[in-house]
Design a protein around this motif. Structure first.
Motif, short mmCIF file in Angstrom:
data_model
loop_
_atom_site.label_atom_id
_atom_site.label_comp_id
_atom_site.label_asym_id
_atom_site.label_seq_id
_atom_site.Cartn_x
_atom_site.Cartn_y
_atom_site.Cartn_z
N SER A 26 -22.76 36.92 -3.04
CA SER A 26 -22.24 37.72 -4.14
C SER A 26 -21.02 38.53 -3.75
N MET A 27 -20.85 38.82 -2.44
CA MET A 27 -19.78 39.73 -2.03
C MET A 27 -18.76 39.09 -1.10
N ASP A 28 -19.22 38.49 -0.02
CA ASP A 28 -18.29 37.96 0.97
C ASP A 28 -17.40 36.87 0.40
N LEU A 29 -17.93 36.10 -0.56
CA LEU A 29 -17.18 35.00 -1.13
C LEU A 29 -15.89 35.48 -1.79
N TYR A 30 -15.95 36.66 -2.43
CA TYR A 30 -14.75 37.11 -3.14
C TYR A 30 -14.06 38.32 -2.51
N LEU A 31 -14.47 38.67 -1.29
CA LEU A 31 -13.78 39.75 -0.60
C LEU A 31 -12.27 39.50 -0.45
N PRO A 32 -11.85 38.28 -0.08
CA PRO A 32 -10.39 38.07 0.04
C PRO A 32 -9.65 38.26 -1.28
N ALA A 33 -10.39 38.21 -2.40
CA ALA A 33 -9.75 38.32 -3.71
C ALA A 33 -9.69 39.74 -4.24
N LEU A 34 -10.29 40.69 -3.52
CA LEU A 34 -10.31 42.07 -4.03
C LEU A 34 -8.92 42.61 -4.34
N PRO A 35 -7.94 42.48 -3.43
CA PRO A 35 -6.61 43.01 -3.76
C PRO A 35 -5.98 42.31 -4.97
N THR A 36 -6.11 40.97 -5.06
CA THR A 36 -5.52 40.25 -6.19
C THR A 36 -6.27 40.53 -7.49
N MET A 37 -7.58 40.67 -7.42
CA MET A 37 -8.36 41.02 -8.60
C MET A 37 -8.00 42.41 -9.09
N GLN A 38 -7.80 43.33 -8.15
CA GLN A 38 -7.38 44.68 -8.50
C GLN A 38 -6.05 44.65 -9.26
N ALA A 39 -5.10 43.85 -8.78
CA ALA A 39 -3.80 43.76 -9.45
C ALA A 39 -3.90 43.07 -10.80
N ASP A 40 -4.69 42.00 -10.86
CA ASP A 40 -4.81 41.24 -12.10
C ASP A 40 -5.45 42.05 -13.22
N LEU A 41 -6.42 42.89 -12.86
CA LEU A 41 -7.13 43.69 -13.87
C LEU A 41 -6.52 45.08 -14.02
N HIS A 42 -5.40 45.34 -13.32
CA HIS A 42 -4.71 46.63 -13.39
C HIS A 42 -5.69 47.77 -13.07
N SER A 163 -7.37 31.25 -9.50
CA SER A 163 -7.47 32.70 -9.43
C SER A 163 -8.85 33.10 -8.91
N TRP A 164 -9.09 34.42 -8.85
CA TRP A 164 -10.38 34.93 -8.40
C TRP A 164 -11.51 34.47 -9.30
N ARG A 165 -11.20 34.06 -10.53
CA ARG A 165 -12.24 33.61 -11.46
C ARG A 165 -12.92 32.33 -10.97
N GLY A 166 -12.17 31.52 -10.23
CA GLY A 166 -12.73 30.29 -9.67
C GLY A 166 -13.88 30.56 -8.72
N ILE A 167 -13.87 31.72 -8.08
CA ILE A 167 -14.95 32.09 -7.17
C ILE A 167 -16.26 32.24 -7.93
N PHE A 168 -16.19 32.80 -9.14
CA PHE A 168 -17.40 32.99 -9.93
C PHE A 168 -17.85 31.68 -10.58
#
Length: 396
Positions: A26-42, A163-168
């Protein structure tokens, strides 16, 4: 009496080990996406890290519900219901554009995933006790430990093509696979004769564990150690990618190297427990985690070296693997009739503590690794002190 004592098949160990890994999944899979997800969702860094916190709290609170339910109704039905909830939430997250709604869905996704965590331990306790339980727990934790190694790399590869959505989307597929495998291959391990007579009684039995000092010593020590783990989980991408300018895929490689420590630690826990006993192995790991905390703080303060940081983080993961294996085994071993409740308490305290620790690192305006390693050290000290303050003194 336990339900079965023959050596488990590799397939069963693999399934239970994977079910126990909903935290890393639930967490490690999308850790690399945290910065990009933060930017994408403002969003802010703190809100982005709250997506971890929400999942962790859901993982903890869900176990409090599912553990007693499994003591009353058996293991299979609550497990399948939880996996279904996890899968549905993963689907809904794919389409979210509001970080606050995403945080809410992550909470319910965590509740669903908690079924795998709490019931993998409960099923293991149904089957084994004593040294055999510790050995089997070590196998499950070793399988569990593979996911922190491979998950960020997989997440980084997904980010290269989508995008990070592919992780989910991947989490959705994993949920479907595990639900099908559990329905087809996982038998009920808690016979009706060993179940709680009433659901209310199952919850009372779980609360009764709060009065057991020895049990709670294992629970609290493991929980504080999770504070160290989640300080690392929530801060690692910002420290490595932001401070040390590590590329996304290189971050995944370094995260995988760190994750090797978990496999080493779980293997060492099984060997030490067989030779010297499970409790001495736990104490050794608690002291070791504090020592690693000192190393991380001193080296980060004086040299601020990526190499020295990685060395310390690998050692930290090894001692965390030892603590998780030994504390879980010791906590579950004496609670055959309340295995679901005992597993729930272990999971609740650990995940809630992880949820508390996750956003704390983000509160500091960090220009180096000090906030992350400082909190790793603080939680490690609290884990060691809590055990010796809570555990009843043993006669010589």
């Amino acid at each position: 009496m336990t339900a079965a004592r023959k050596k488990p098949s590799f397939g069963l160990a693999l399934l239970l080990g994977t079910l126990s890994a909903f935290g890393p999944l639930s967490m490690d899979l999308y850790l690399p996406a945290l910065p990009t997800m933060q930017a994408d969702l403002h969003s802010s860094a703190t809100l982005a890290q709250l997506t971890i916190t929400a999942s962790v709290i859901g993982l903890g609170l869900g176990q409090v519900l599912i553990g007693p339910l499994s003591d009353r109704y058996g293991r299979r039905v609550p497990l399948l219901a939880g996996l279904a909830l996890f899968t549905v939430c993963s689907l809904l997250i794919v389409f979210q554009t509001d970080v606050r709604l995403l945080i809410g869905l992550r909470f319910f996704q965590g509740i669903g995933g908690s079924a795998g965590q709490v019931l993998s331990r409960s099923i293991a306790r149904d089957m084994y006790s004593g040294a055999k339980l510790t050995s089997f727990m070590a196998v499950l934790m070793a399988i569990n430990g593979v996911f922190p190694i491979i998950s960020p790399s997989i997440g980084s590869l997904i980010l290269m093509i989508t995008s990070w959505r592919g992780i989910f989307v991947l989490l959705l597929i994993i949920g479907l696979i595990l639900m099908a495998a559990s329905a087809l291959y996982l038998r009920e391990t808690l016979p009706a004769t060993r179940r709680s007579n009433e659901l209310g009684r199952a919850f009372v039995d779980m609360l009764y564990l709060l009065k057991q000092r020895e049990f709670m010593a294992y629970v609290i020590a493991q929980a504080f150690s999770y504070g160290s783990l989640f300080s690392y989980i929530s801060g690692s991408s910002f420290v490595l990618e932001g401070h040390f300018n590590v590329p996304v895929f290189a971050f995944a490689v370094l995260y995988a190297i760190n994750g090797l420590g978990i496999i080493v630690g779980t293997n060492l826990a099984g060997r030490l427990s067989a030779r010297r006993g499970t409790l001495p192995a736990l104490k050794m790991a608690l002291y070791g985690l504090v020592g690693v905390g000192v190393w991380l703080v001193v080296t980060s303060f004086i040299w601020d070296s990526l190499v020295l940081l990685i060395v310390g983080l690998v050692a930290m993961q090894a001692f965390l693997g030892m603590i998780n294996t030994t504390a879980t085994s010791l906590g579950m071993n004496g609670e055959a009739d309340r295995a679901g409740g005992a597993s729930a308490m272990l999971g609740l305290f650990s995940n809630v503590m992880g949820g508390i620790a996750s956003p704390i690192v983000g509160l500091f305006a960090a220009t180096n690794a000090m906030p992350m390693v400082g909190m790793i050290f603080v939680w490690a000290v609290m884990a060691l002190l809590s055990y010796f303050l809570i555990a009843p003194r043993r006669r010589a």
